[in-house]
Design an enzyme around this catalytic site. Structure first.
Site, mmCIF file in Angstrom:
data_model
loop_
_atom_site.group_PDB
_atom_site.id
_atom_site.type_symbol
_atom_site.label_atom_id
_atom_site.label_comp_id
_atom_site.label_asym_id
_atom_site.label_seq_id
_atom_site.Cartn_x
_atom_site.Cartn_y
_atom_site.Cartn_z
ATOM 1 N N GLY A 215 0.820 -1.197 0.000
ATOM 2 C CA GLY A 215 0.000 0.000 0.000
ATOM 3 C C GLY A 215 0.855 1.249 0.000
ATOM 4 O O GLY A 215 2.092 1.198 0.094
ATOM 5 N N GLY A 217 2.323 4.772 1.549
ATOM 6 C CA GLY A 217 2.576 5.404 2.843
ATOM 7 C C GLY A 217 3.957 5.106 3.364
ATOM 8 O O GLY A 217 4.674 4.241 2.845
ATOM 9 N N GLY A 218 4.342 5.827 4.420
ATOM 10 C CA GLY A 218 5.674 5.703 4.971
ATOM 11 C C GLY A 218 5.964 4.324 5.524
ATOM 12 O O GLY A 218 7.063 3.804 5.364
ATOM 13 N N ILE A 219 4.991 3.700 6.194
ATOM 14 C CA ILE A 219 5.261 2.402 6.816
ATOM 15 C C ILE A 219 5.385 1.297 5.768
ATOM 16 O O ILE A 219 6.343 0.522 5.798
ATOM 17 C CB ILE A 219 4.205 2.058 7.870
ATOM 18 C CG1 ILE A 219 4.180 3.149 8.954
ATOM 19 C CG2 ILE A 219 4.500 0.710 8.515
ATOM 20 C CD1 ILE A 219 3.109 2.979 9.996
ATOM 21 N N GLU A 238 -1.729 -3.119 -6.306
ATOM 22 C CA GLU A 238 -2.517 -2.110 -7.005
ATOM 23 C C GLU A 238 -1.633 -0.960 -7.460
ATOM 24 O O GLU A 238 -1.738 -0.481 -8.578
ATOM 25 C CB GLU A 238 -3.660 -1.602 -6.134
ATOM 26 C CG GLU A 238 -3.242 -1.023 -4.804
ATOM 27 C CD GLU A 238 -4.445 -0.688 -3.936
ATOM 28 O OE1 GLU A 238 -5.564 -1.085 -4.286
ATOM 29 O OE2 GLU A 238 -4.247 -0.035 -2.902
ATOM 30 N N GLY A 336 -7.877 -0.345 -1.875
ATOM 31 C CA GLY A 336 -7.709 -1.784 -2.076
ATOM 32 C C GLY A 336 -7.386 -2.547 -0.818
ATOM 33 O O GLY A 336 -7.083 -3.744 -0.887
ATOM 34 N N LYS A 361 -0.375 12.392 17.306
ATOM 35 C CA LYS A 361 -0.275 13.717 17.941
ATOM 36 C C LYS A 361 0.750 13.722 19.071
ATOM 37 O O LYS A 361 0.430 13.990 20.233
ATOM 38 C CB LYS A 361 -1.645 14.190 18.432
ATOM 39 C CG LYS A 361 -2.616 14.474 17.288
ATOM 40 C CD LYS A 361 -3.878 15.164 17.776
ATOM 41 C CE LYS A 361 -4.783 15.532 16.601
ATOM 42 N NZ LYS A 361 -6.029 16.208 17.034
#
Length: 431
Positions: A215, A217-219, A238, A336, A361
């Site tokens: 997917g 994103g950073g992780i 995807e 997805g 946060k």
């Protein structure tokens, strides 16, 4: 009439090319960098001439002039998935949203459940057989091509001609315009120590010969960075981005051990750098296909050892994942994630990972919670969840009882919140 004659007959400037749009039409636009900037800019400039036009898209990347609350009755955006350009309008209520699984958007279009009157898309230059490649995002766009009254292409030499089911013939095209600006580049997200820690836990659970879905994103990219020493990995995903490209360049991806489409990396949209787009051009080791093919859980699961790696924002004690809203306030969409979690669960020796930092946060809010914040959209259900990974470890939930799940999730929560989480679990009779 030969192909070049047809091409020249349909070639025009952007303001003329959008002339096929009628009041009340829905214009379907591909994911991300597949969006055609010249056409959408022309539409924005002429938006006050229209009434009741809708632009439908996953992940709009640029905030074009038509994304404007003052002219929403003229041209309005409807999101399949919110991005930075459309999220403020979604949260304020003047950008609408269609709930969906990414894999099923083509079926919604084909069955007329969501309209597709016109297609606007970026396209590669035409080949000698009269075909353009919609390589940056065949996704649901190929289904819209079959359904639409008009197909309008923005032809750009920087768009790769990829292989797979992503081609449109000049005879199908209503109008086309030309541009030569570089395709928008999207860099890798910032990766910090929390992301690296999560990435290492996941990487340790991925064997050589696995097939990956990564997917955005950073992780997920932090996981990718720690897989370069692996062998014979495959790609069925995807999104293809620079993280996956780095694995291919490192030799970790060969696709030799794939049990579905061996030898081929498979994706439905691209999001990365100019280097990635050049890599895609006429590369026989890569195929770009519509999302009903790439994300179909049954088809994707035909890959043994399918590893699905996706991010979330909140996980409750039962394992429900809220990945797309902050309470009732929309943030993104299902995309997805659910498709590939189910695919990995069906895959022989597959694993579905949901990755999430333990806090938000500045460590003031726990992302592991007793119950999801009221109004939160559930993305991955309690019945589909398997591995949840934070920087504090791995909770394997599939097959576990509610009490076992709560205990495992508290164990990977931030230590500052474990006491209050245990107290909440006791009140819920889960400890």
């Amino acid at each position: 009439m030969d192909f070049q004659d047809q091409y020249q007959q349909k070639r025009m400037n952007p303001s003329d090319a959008i002339g096929c749009v009628q009041n009340g039409d829905t214009i379907v636009v591909p994911t991300g960098v597949g969006e055609p900037p010249a056409l959408l800019t022309a539409l924005s400039e002429a938006r006050r001439n229209y009434r009741g036009v809708t632009v439908s898209q996953i992940l709009a990347l640029r905030k074009y002039g038509y994304i404007d609350p003052e002219t929403r009755d003229n041209v309005r955006h409807t999101a399949y998935f919110y991005g930075g350009a459309t999220r403020p309008g979604g949260q304020a209520g003047w950008v609408d949203f269609i709930p969906n699984y990414f894999s099923e958007i083509p079926a919604l279009i084909e069955r007329g459940l969501t309209p597709a009157d016109v297609v606007f898309s970026m396209a590669s230059p035409m080949d000698e057989h009269g075909y353009f490649a919609l390589s940056l995002g065949p996704d649901y766009t190929m289904a819209a091509v079959k359904k639409a009254r008009a197909i309008v292409l923005e032809v750009n030499p920087n768009v790769p001609f990829a292989f797979g089911n992503c081609h449109v013939h000049v005879s199908q095209v209503t109008a086309l315009t030309e541009s030569s600006d570089p395709v928008l580049e999207v860099g890798l997200p910032t990766i910090g120590p929390v992301q690296e820690a999560i990435g290492k836990y996941v990487a340790d659970l991925i064997d050589d010969g696995s097939t990956l879905q990564i997917g955005y994103g950073g992780i997920p990219d932090a996981v990718v960075m720690q897989l370069k020493h692996k062998h014979d990995l495959g790609i069925h995903t995807e999104m293809i981005g620079d993280g996956i490209l780095s694995l291919i360049e490192a030799g970790a991806v060969t696709n030799h051990k794939k049990t579905f489409m061996p030898g081929k990396s498979v994706a439905t949209f691209a999001l990365g750098s100019g280097k990635l787009y050049k890599f895609m051009h006429r590369n026989p080791a890569l195929e770009m296909h519509p999302v009903e093919f790439t994300n179909d859980p049954f088809l994707a699961a035909q890959n043994d050892k399918l590893m699905a790696i996706n991010a979330t924002m909140q996980v409750d004690f039962l394992g429900q994942c809220g990945s797309e809203s902050l309470g009732f306030s929309p943030y993104s969409g299902t995309g997805g994630q659910a498709d590939f979690v189910r695919a990995a669960n069906r895959s022989k020796d597959g694993k579905a990972f949901i990755v999430v930092p333990s806090t938000a946060k500045d460590d003031t809010i726990s992302r592991i919670v007793p119950t999801l914040t009221p109004g939160t959209h559930v993305t991955t259900s309690k019945n589909d969840i398997n591995y949840v990974v934070t920087e504090y470890g791995v909770a394997q939930l599939r097959g576990k009882s509610a009490k076992q799940r709560a205990e495992a999730l508290i164990g990977i929560a931030h230590p500052d919140f474990r006491g209050e989480l245990r107290e909440a679990a006791r009140k819920m009779n889960l400890l």
